[in-house]
Design a protein around this motif. Structure first.
Motif, short mmCIF file in Angstrom:
data_model
loop_
_atom_site.label_atom_id
_atom_site.label_comp_id
_atom_site.label_asym_id
_atom_site.label_seq_id
_atom_site.Cartn_x
_atom_site.Cartn_y
_atom_site.Cartn_z
N GLU A 66 22.49 10.10 -6.75
CA GLU A 66 22.20 11.44 -6.23
C GLU A 66 21.09 11.35 -5.19
O GLU A 66 21.10 12.05 -4.19
CB GLU A 66 21.77 12.35 -7.39
N LYS A 75 19.55 9.09 -0.53
CA LYS A 75 20.81 9.06 0.19
C LYS A 75 21.08 7.63 0.67
O LYS A 75 20.24 7.02 1.33
CB LYS A 75 20.78 10.02 1.37
N THR A 123 28.27 10.52 -5.00
CA THR A 123 27.48 11.15 -6.05
C THR A 123 28.42 11.57 -7.17
O THR A 123 29.64 11.44 -7.06
CB THR A 123 26.74 12.40 -5.53
N ARG A 169 26.10 16.04 -9.36
CA ARG A 169 25.01 16.45 -10.25
C ARG A 169 25.39 16.39 -11.72
O ARG A 169 24.70 16.97 -12.57
CB ARG A 169 24.48 17.84 -9.89
N THR A 189 23.42 10.00 -13.45
CA THR A 189 23.14 9.84 -12.03
C THR A 189 22.93 11.20 -11.38
O THR A 189 22.08 11.34 -10.49
CB THR A 189 24.28 9.09 -11.33
N GLY A 190 23.69 12.18 -11.84
CA GLY A 190 23.52 13.52 -11.29
C GLY A 190 22.16 14.12 -11.61
O GLY A 190 21.63 14.91 -10.83
N ARG A 242 19.56 12.38 -11.71
CA ARG A 242 18.63 11.47 -11.05
C ARG A 242 17.85 10.61 -12.04
O ARG A 242 16.70 10.25 -11.82
CB ARG A 242 17.67 12.23 -10.13
#
Length: 393
Positions: free
Chosen positions: A335, A338, A367, A370, A374-375, A377
């Motif tokens: 996420e 970039k 991604t 969210r 991973t979404g 973070r």
């Protein structure tokens, strides 16, 4: 079990000469970097020498540009700068080997002969084990030979007493050192000439037609025919997946690059999730386990280690098997940060580590909208697919 004559103890060292410009071949790049049957000319010899069980180390004599272009060297290999003449280049390699005993065995090979085989290496080392101080591979001369002057053919030369000389050439290191120390000029076109000037006999062994020398552009077509179809290859595919947690106050390494971010990845090494997934994909295609089998996190020597070392190891294993990397496809799942702005640099860095063209490397980023860790973070994941060409068993 006693050692057989065809399996010499691994105490030989190789000298690979790749310092020439190859102007007669007419290539834009040095000829040793020209692609031949899927990989650079220089890589053919380097891989064959490094993979041989009797060769424990080596010296690549090449310019900085050529050495950088070929990628990481095999374990135990060093570099030396090329000299003005071939003789000077060998002398520079001998300087690198200054701490080795005179009774060590050394093979000197020209990178312009990419078709070196384990069989020829074995015959040369067997000759030294049988008492020779020097040995060279030769082939008979099949053509009729004539003297030539003023555009006219003269007397026929007896070809029965002639032979074509090839490399690699094998020596006791002390013999080669004495030959170079006694050399008064740079006129010798191979090392055996210098040894014979000492009055030392040079044994001959059977050469190989695949050791054809790359001199002119037309030789590439000949070598492609000799080498491109000499080994039946099979396709092998491997997949890798890895994930690491994001933590504060750590540098973030992805794809062999340090990327500026508020958090880094937690792990025993530098936790480069992209290179870990890619290493697993390559090892999987080889059928040689995963990264943890070769670099266990329980081993303190890998604490904080740069992950490009793991990827280089996988590339060396492929080369040792006589294989090549056809293509790799890497997807980084994050996420933040970039990845898009860094994709090109990551692609080029991976190609550099693996010593392949960037056109064989695909790097993508996505991604999870969210969703998931991973979404949120909490971490970064990566998955990779590698396609190899390996010799059939």
């Amino acid at each position: 079990m006693s050692e057989s004559a065809s399996s010499p103890a691994p105490h030989a060292v190789a000298v690979l000469l790749a310092g020439g410009l190859g102007k007669r071949a007419g290539f834009e790049l040095p000829k040793q970097l020209a692609e031949l049957a899927g990989k650079p000319v220089l890589r053919w010899s380097l891989d064959a020498l490094a993979a041989h069980e009797a060769i424990a180390a080596g010296v690549l004599v090449a310019s900085e540009d050529v050495a950088a272009a070929i990628g990481p060297l095999p374990a135990g290999w060093e570099t030396a700068v090329p000299g003005t003449e071939r003789q000077d280049s060998v002398a520079n390699a001998l300087a690198v080997l200054a701490d080795r005993d005179d009774d060590a065995l050394v093979l000197v090979h020209d990178a312009a002969r990419p078709g070196v085989s384990a069989a020829v290496i074995g015959r040369l080392l067997d000759a030294l084990k049988d008492g020779a101080k020097a040995a060279i591979p030769t082939l008979p001369v099949p053509d009729t030979l004539v003297e030539q002057a003023d555009g006219e053919a003269g007397a026929v030369v007896d070809r029965g007493a002639l032979a074509r000389v090839q490399t690699p050439q094998a020596f006791h290191l002390g013999t080669l050192r004495r030959a170079h120390a006694a050399a008064r000029d740079g006129s010798a076109t191979d090392d055996a000439q210098l040894v014979r000037r000492l009055g030392v006999a040079v044994a001959v062994v059977e050469g190989d037609a695949r050791l054809h020398k790359l001199t002119y552009a037309d030789d590439m077509a000949i070598l492609s025919g000799l080498l491109g179809s000499s080994v039946m290859m099979q396709t092998a595919v491997g997949m890798g997946y890895d994930v690491h947690r994001l933590v504060a106050d750590k540098p973030l390494w992805i794809g062999g690059l340090e990327i500026e971010h508020s958090h880094g990845l937690e792990g025993h090494s530098d936790a480069d999730v992209a290179l870990h997934a890619l290493t697993d994909a390559l090892l999987g295609a080889l059928g040689e386990g995963d990264i943890g089998d070769h670099f266990p996190p329980s081993d303190p020597q890998w604490r904080g280690a740069a992950s490009h070392r793991f990827l280089s190891f996988a590339a060396e294993r492929i080369a040792a098997r006589g294989g090549r990397i056809g293509h790799i496809d890497l997807t980084i799942i994050a996420e933040a940060p970039k990845i898009g702005p860094h994709r090109t640099a990551i692609r080029e860095r991976i190609a550099e580590i693996l010593a392949i063209s960037p056109v064989r490397v695909s790097v993508k980023a996505t991604t999870t909208e969210r969703l998931g860790f991973t979404g949120r973070r909490e971490g970064i994941a990566a998955q990779a697919v590698a396609t190899l060409q390996l010799p059939e068993n």
